[in-house]
Write a protein that holds these residues in place. Structure first.
Motif, PDB file in Angstrom:
ATOM      1  N   GLU A   1      12.182   4.167  20.439  1.00  8.76           N
ATOM      2  CA  GLU A   1      12.175   2.733  20.718  1.00  8.76           C
ATOM      3  C   GLU A   1      13.549   2.092  20.700  1.00  8.76           C
ATOM      4  OE1 GLU A   1       9.239   0.058  19.463  1.00  8.76           O
ATOM      5  OE2 GLU A   1       7.834   1.616  18.831  1.00  8.76           O
TER       6      GLU A   1
ATOM      7  N   VAL B   1       6.698   6.370  18.985  1.00  7.74           N
ATOM      8  CA  VAL B   1       6.382   4.944  18.911  1.00  7.74           C
ATOM      9  C   VAL B   1       6.234   4.517  17.454  1.00  7.74           C
ATOM     10  CG1 VAL B   1       4.704   3.161  19.570  1.00  7.74           C
ATOM     11  CG2 VAL B   1       5.244   5.020  21.158  1.00  7.74           C
TER      12      VAL B   1
ATOM     13  N   GLU C   1       0.730  -1.767  19.712  1.00  8.33           N
ATOM     14  CA  GLU C   1       1.274  -0.496  20.192  1.00  8.33           C
ATOM     15  C   GLU C   1       0.170   0.459  20.626  1.00  8.33           C
ATOM     16  OE1 GLU C   1       4.295  -2.463  17.669  1.00  8.33           O
ATOM     17  OE2 GLU C   1       2.150  -2.026  17.425  1.00  8.33           O
TER      18      GLU C   1
END
Length: 288
Positions: free
Chosen positions: A127, A178, A187
């Motif tokens: 990320e 993630v 998410e």
């Protein structure tokens, strides 16, 4: 005629009176030492020659490691000692032990003398910068040997678009890490949508932590657990406030992360929930 007062009390080394003389001890791994000057107590985990001098690396009970120059100034079981370099047999044993236990920060066997491989087509995406720096610190050696590059997504809000842009194939796989991938989260919905773009050449995995900071074991920072931060407070600033660190601007946050990252020297400093996911991604993008 006898001198009723004896010798001159100021003659000789009067400062050494009552002081125990340090005995010489050959430095060996496993011995528990205290550095007199700093009070650092730890087990000797390595003895090596660095910068023209011999040093011993001491690991304290929290897993932190610090190097000290061999010589006087140590205690063993409360007794003063002068550490000397290992003799020839000891050096050979140390060299053999280092070779047998030569591990990367991720715990895998180090490939000695190998140059970084030319990058392959497959990639691992994370990320943000902090995720990338942590992966590099722990798995960097492994990834360079495999020729796998880690890239940043700057968030996963458009993960499906990122997958389409990368255009994965069987020879060009895409792994994605993630943050905060838990049931019911934003998410989880993003990942479910992205999984439909290319289910065979893309692997998306996640850890449960709000931020990758939380994957560092809290005891490495002197905490029993990571604190709960109210939703009304930006998470990283809340953590800095709890630790008593400056948190007024982004520069403060960046410095805070460097302080946290400095406490990570190997996989043992990280939570298993992150370790397993990164290893899974590496296996996926390096599979034949």
């Amino acid at each position: 005629m006898a001198d009723r007062y004896g010798d001159d009390v100021l003659s000789g080394d009067w400062r050494a009176a009552g002081r125990r003389r340090a005995r010489e001890v050959e430095a060996q791994t496993g011995m528990v030492l205290e550095d007199v000057e700093t009070g650092w107590v730890g087990a000797a985990i390595a003895i090596e020659k660095s910068g023209g001098m011999h040093v011993v690396h001491l690991e304290d009970r929290r897993g932190k490691v610090k190097a000290f120059r061999l010589g006087p100034g140590f205690l063993v079981d409360g007794e003063p000692v002068t550490l000397t370099p290992p003799k020839a047999a000891g050096r050979a044993a140390l060299a053999q032990a280092r070779q047998a236990s030569s591990r990367t920060a991720s715990g895998s066997v180090a490939v000695q003398g190998a140059a970084a491989r030319v990058a392959v087509g497959s990639r691992i995406f994370v990320e943000g910068r902090h995720d990338a720096e942590l992966v590099e610190k722990v798995w960097g050696h492994d990834l360079r040997v495999e020729g796998v590059v880690v890239e940043m997504l700057d968030g996963v809000d458009d993960l499906a678009g990122a997958i389409r842009d990368f255009a994965p194939t069987p020879d060009r796989r895409m792994g994605v890490l993630v943050d905060h991938l838990v049931p019911g989260s934003k998410e989880s919905r993003i990942v479910a949508e992205a999984a439909r773009v290319d289910p065979s050449n893309v692997l998306v995995v996640g850890h449960p932590f709000v931020d990758v900071w939380q994957s560092v074991r809290p005891e490495r920072l002197g905490m029993e657990q990571w604190p709960q931060v109210p939703r009304s407070v930006e998470w990283k600033r809340g953590i800095c406030a709890h630790l008593g660190w400056p948190h007024e601007d982004q520069a403060d946050i960046a410095r805070a992360w460097q302080r946290i990252l400095a406490q990570v020297s190997s996989y043992t400093d990280l939570e298993p929930a992150l370790l397993g996911r990164v290893e899974e991604l590496i296996d996926f993008v390096t599979a034949p």
